[in-house]
Design a protein around this motif. Sequence first.
Motif, PDB file in Angstrom:
ATOM      1  N   ALA C 157       0.829  -1.200   0.000  1.00  0.00           N
ATOM      2  CA  ALA C 157       0.000   0.000   0.000  1.00  0.00           C
ATOM      3  C   ALA C 157       0.859   1.244   0.000  1.00  0.00           C
ATOM      4  O   ALA C 157       0.572   2.235  -0.675  1.00  0.00           O
ATOM      5  CB  ALA C 157      -0.925  -0.012   1.214  1.00  0.00           C
ATOM      6  N   SER C 158       1.945   1.184   0.769  1.00  0.00           N
ATOM      7  CA  SER C 158       2.832   2.347   0.840  1.00  0.00           C
ATOM      8  C   SER C 158       3.441   2.630  -0.525  1.00  0.00           C
ATOM      9  O   SER C 158       3.531   3.782  -0.959  1.00  0.00           O
ATOM     10  CB  SER C 158       3.915   2.072   1.884  1.00  0.00           C
ATOM     11  OG  SER C 158       4.776   3.159   1.972  1.00  0.00           O
ATOM     12  N   PHE C 159       3.858   1.556  -1.184  1.00  0.00           N
ATOM     13  CA  PHE C 159       4.441   1.745  -2.509  1.00  0.00           C
ATOM     14  C   PHE C 159       3.415   2.326  -3.471  1.00  0.00           C
ATOM     15  O   PHE C 159       3.704   3.240  -4.245  1.00  0.00           O
ATOM     16  CB  PHE C 159       4.985   0.432  -3.062  1.00  0.00           C
ATOM     17  CG  PHE C 159       5.390   0.536  -4.498  1.00  0.00           C
ATOM     18  CD1 PHE C 159       4.647  -0.099  -5.490  1.00  0.00           C
ATOM     19  CD2 PHE C 159       6.479   1.299  -4.889  1.00  0.00           C
ATOM     20  CE1 PHE C 159       4.999   0.007  -6.828  1.00  0.00           C
ATOM     21  CE2 PHE C 159       6.831   1.414  -6.218  1.00  0.00           C
ATOM     22  CZ  PHE C 159       6.099   0.772  -7.186  1.00  0.00           C
ATOM     23  N   MET C 160       2.219   1.795  -3.421  1.00  0.00           N
ATOM     24  CA  MET C 160       1.207   2.260  -4.364  1.00  0.00           C
ATOM     25  C   MET C 160       0.853   3.720  -4.106  1.00  0.00           C
ATOM     26  O   MET C 160       0.622   4.493  -5.038  1.00  0.00           O
ATOM     27  CB  MET C 160      -0.036   1.369  -4.282  1.00  0.00           C
ATOM     28  CG  MET C 160       0.152   0.053  -5.038  1.00  0.00           C
ATOM     29  SD  MET C 160      -1.374  -0.900  -5.112  1.00  0.00           S
ATOM     30  CE  MET C 160      -1.098  -2.018  -3.750  1.00  0.00           C
ATOM     31  N   GLN C 161       0.839   4.090  -2.854  1.00  0.00           N
ATOM     32  CA  GLN C 161       0.561   5.495  -2.534  1.00  0.00           C
ATOM     33  C   GLN C 161       1.658   6.375  -3.115  1.00  0.00           C
ATOM     34  O   GLN C 161       1.395   7.423  -3.714  1.00  0.00           O
ATOM     35  CB  GLN C 161       0.470   5.652  -1.017  1.00  0.00           C
ATOM     36  CG  GLN C 161       0.242   7.083  -0.535  1.00  0.00           C
ATOM     37  CD  GLN C 161       1.525   7.859  -0.276  1.00  0.00           C
ATOM     38  OE1 GLN C 161       1.836   8.806  -0.956  1.00  0.00           O
ATOM     39  NE2 GLN C 161       2.268   7.443   0.713  1.00  0.00           N
ATOM     40  N   GLY C 162       2.898   5.937  -2.949  1.00  0.00           N
ATOM     41  CA  GLY C 162       4.000   6.707  -3.505  1.00  0.00           C
ATOM     42  C   GLY C 162       3.941   6.769  -5.009  1.00  0.00           C
ATOM     43  O   GLY C 162       4.228   7.797  -5.627  1.00  0.00           O
ATOM     44  N   ALA C 163       3.523   5.645  -5.597  1.00  0.00           N
ATOM     45  CA  ALA C 163       3.485   5.583  -7.050  1.00  0.00           C
ATOM     46  C   ALA C 163       2.446   6.525  -7.629  1.00  0.00           C
ATOM     47  O   ALA C 163       2.480   6.839  -8.818  1.00  0.00           O
ATOM     48  CB  ALA C 163       3.197   4.150  -7.509  1.00  0.00           C
ATOM     49  N   VAL C 164       1.518   6.951  -6.816  1.00  0.00           N
ATOM     50  CA  VAL C 164       0.526   7.907  -7.314  1.00  0.00           C
ATOM     51  C   VAL C 164       1.075   9.325  -7.265  1.00  0.00           C
ATOM     52  O   VAL C 164       0.900  10.102  -8.196  1.00  0.00           O
ATOM     53  CB  VAL C 164      -0.765   7.816  -6.469  1.00  0.00           C
ATOM     54  CG1 VAL C 164      -1.666   8.989  -6.765  1.00  0.00           C
ATOM     55  CG2 VAL C 164      -1.487   6.510  -6.773  1.00  0.00           C
ATOM     56  N   SER C 165       1.752   9.689  -6.207  1.00  0.00           N
ATOM     57  CA  SER C 165       2.164  11.094  -6.070  1.00  0.00           C
ATOM     58  C   SER C 165       3.583  11.377  -6.523  1.00  0.00           C
ATOM     59  O   SER C 165       3.856  12.429  -7.085  1.00  0.00           O
ATOM     60  CB  SER C 165       1.988  11.552  -4.626  1.00  0.00           C
ATOM     61  OG  SER C 165       2.657  10.649  -3.761  1.00  0.00           O
TER      62      SER C 165
END
Lengths: 261, 572, 197
Positions: C157-165
């Motif tokens: 989840a952390s990676f995916m959040q980063g991948a968005v911003s």
Amino acid sequence: MQRTGLFIERAGFLQRLNPLTKATGALLLIGATFLLPAPLTGAALLGGGLLPLALASLVARRFLDILLKTLLPVLISLVLVQGLFFPTADPTIVAIGPLLFRRAGLQFALDTGSRLLVVAGAPLLLFQTTHPGMLVQALIQSGMPRSIGYILLVALQLIPAISERAVGVAEAQRARGLETEGNVLQRIRGVLPLISPLIVGALVEAEERAMAIEARAFNAPGPKTWVRAIPDPPAERMARIAMLTALGTLVVWRVATFFSG
Amino acid sequence: MNDVLHSHTPIALRRVTFTYAGATEPALRDVTLTVPAGQICAVIGRAGAGKSTLCALCAGFVPHFFHGRLDGEAVVDGLPIATHPIAELVRHVALVGSNAFSQISGARFTVYDEVAFGLENLGVPREEMIARVEWALQALGIDQLRDRSPYALSGGQQQRMVIAAALAMRPPVLALDEPTAQLDPPAMAELAAVLHSLSRQGITILVAEHRLEWVAEVAERVVALDRGALLADGAPADVLTDPRLCERGIGWPRPTQIAARARAEGRWAPDRSLPITVTDLAAGLRAAAPDQASMNGQDGASRSAVVQPLDGTDGALSVAHSAEPIVTLDEVHFTYPAGVEALRGVSLAVRRGERIALVGRNGAGKSTLLRHLNGLLRPARGRALVGGVDTRTTTVARCARHVGVVFQDVRNQLFARTVRDEIRFGPRNLGFAPEKIDALTEAAIDALDLREVVDEHPYDLPPARRRLVAIAAVLAMDTTLLALDEPTAGLDHTSIGLLMRLIDDLAARRRSVLVVSHDIDFCYEALDRVVLMRDGQIALDGRFADLDRAQREALDSDVGLPIALRLRYVSP
Amino acid sequence: MTTSTTSQRGGLSSTALASIPIAIAINVVLGQLVQSVLKLPIYLDSIGTVLVGVLLGPLAGAITGLLANVIWGLTLAPSALPFAAVAAVIGLIAGYARQYGAMHSWWKMALAGLLTGVVAAAISAPIATYVFGGVTGAGADVLVAMFQSLGASVLGASFMQGAVSDPLDKTITYLIVWAIISALPKRLLARFGANAQ
């Protein structure tokens, strides 16, 4: 923001210590937070270690102030996000009001939050009780490259200057009709005329500063000397050795227990 | 310990020619110059004549930092420049530039430590370091500043600190490149005293400068450069009165100019040599006409504290009707967030065709007032009207239609890739039609004599030219009031002349000009109305020509009098 | 021809020594400005890092990123310190991006920015997970919650959040740097050895 960063000039306990001692202490605390398996180690170290030290150094209020200001959003987010959405097989629920927290999530949040208190708190206390110039000098005298130390100090002192320059740029461009209080599109068009003089001006100044660096013999060969002497009593040197030994022991012990299952 | 030992000729240049990498023309041509120990040798010349290059050469920055081709022999303190790196040369020669701020290392937090920094790098033992730092601080008169942050000093203090830091390394030669560019008159005088003191201690000083009056007070010898080559070399009294200086655009010091005019009018003895200082000028004028103590005295002129009517000396320019002021400040009070009360009841009106000088000591409120003219700051009490509109109800961008401001630090403004693009920015923001933008841009280019560099990058131009670009960029906005903050800083004689013609032209076209400046002589020659600020209020507001005795004294005590007025009114 | 710098001392020239602190100061000032004014999911706190990386090479870029992070921690929020490695990598990539010709066109720069953003997110994720428990304390945490409720691990989840911003932020950063370098005078470009246009 002042040019000495977070440093607060007070006649307290930590301020009198050698910067290396304090840095080693911070390292030990952070290491302990990660290596000791007990739950809420961080909180304990904060309450039993950092806070008393802060009090003895007369910076307790500012310490807590900044620590909470920077960590509170994270801590709240931790409790909410991980407390409610933690991916776990453990079905236990803890109900607080209308919210159904997962027990494993709450545990995780508390553990992580507790650790964060030290990971952020130890460096904070270090910076609040150590003049950056002294810290850098101590590090360089222990082997850190002079270039790194130079960069750190200059960056610190330039931040207010660049801030002021940014204001000057905004004034100059607004005086030429640049609209900065308008709609989003106008503000986007203003990005380049506002950022560019700042950066180009800074780079031109970098050339002049490079000349100044040369002119001050920064690149002269041979050993360097220091006009200020940082006291380093034997007691502190021994304390450092003791702390490093403790840290090493912790690492070894942790690795050992990890492998023995 | 205080006297510097000389075993070598401090500066020995023989037939030096230098061309910057990538340049087509040499920056220095066949220059031969020998400077003996303890001499203060000034280098003058137009912008781009090679003064900075010469200074940089003497310290080894040419060719080791600014690369290029060096021919001829350059030996400083016995060391050939070409074969010794800068790190070695720093013990023998120090280079100090005009922008003190960027020469602060940034690595130290107090003036004391900053001055010691170079010595730490050289590995000087601590005891000797301390002794040298003390000496340097005393020599520059900044001992009382030792615990202050280098960034919390005034421009003049920073300049002296930077020189102290260079001197602490005990170089027998000091090269200064336009040291007065950022200084106000009191700081300039202090610097002159310091240089004299250092010279008496045996330090050889090479100083490149535009301000010829200051050169006349400081130098023992003057060298003039013209396009890289030596034009003249000799005693100040000879070189600074050489007619070739005027021919080549370098100009003469003001006393010389005034005396030359007097000679042409028969008020100066034909066999008496032209002066270079005000004292000599006064003496010469008195000698020629001893009974005319106050030739054009206007001691009875009326004191004026209110706005003057439009300038009517050049009859053709007088306006029949009184026009609506462009800007009106009405009992304006302003306090900065930090608590400094910068304006305490200022009232001022600027009408079309006026040429106003805004003068005053540092901290008097000039910058604050300037920023009220276009809405950047809004009054806490009172009103500021721009184009008839209260600035509190409009935006800065809209005020910019009426008032154009060129700030002192031109670097905050320049951002385009070419001079032309830079100039077009203003008119474009104001939303003019494309043809009008083009017309205004081209007119501004010609007015500031920038036609030949129109496609160059502003930062590739010398600093004097860059300032002209900045002025052109605001001129192109075609505002009714053009406000300039310290426009003459760093400008050479030719550029100042250009500026004066521009101001005249604007006034003739019923535009107004307001100049904030330390250069009271420039103000007197280019502008007709003077507004003196003191402690956040206007202490005097009148025409130069109409000042009464009390006003002149007020002006003199705060910022000095223009030479012309000083001659007329100050008793011998 | 003009070489970019004078005396070299084991890696960092005087020009680098003079430019890096300024780049760091720009990071801090712009980063703070953008946070308070624009309120968009971009930070623009790496402009200086990318600038130095492109102008002075991977080593200088990495040092800039690392020390900028330290300075941020020294002056604003010590909680930023754990991400020092990410900042260093951003500078490193910027240096290599220039070597691989990213400065030739704006879309190549945008691509480099995208790539940098993804890599930054990938390296940030483990740090964010193990030190911060996956959250940042900002609005983006909503995304973390969302991804976790969809079944992702904390790390994922952390990676995916980063991948968005992150990619958006870095792409914009690279484009701004490209625009600025394109507007630099010849004299400065020569000093930085940036002749690869």
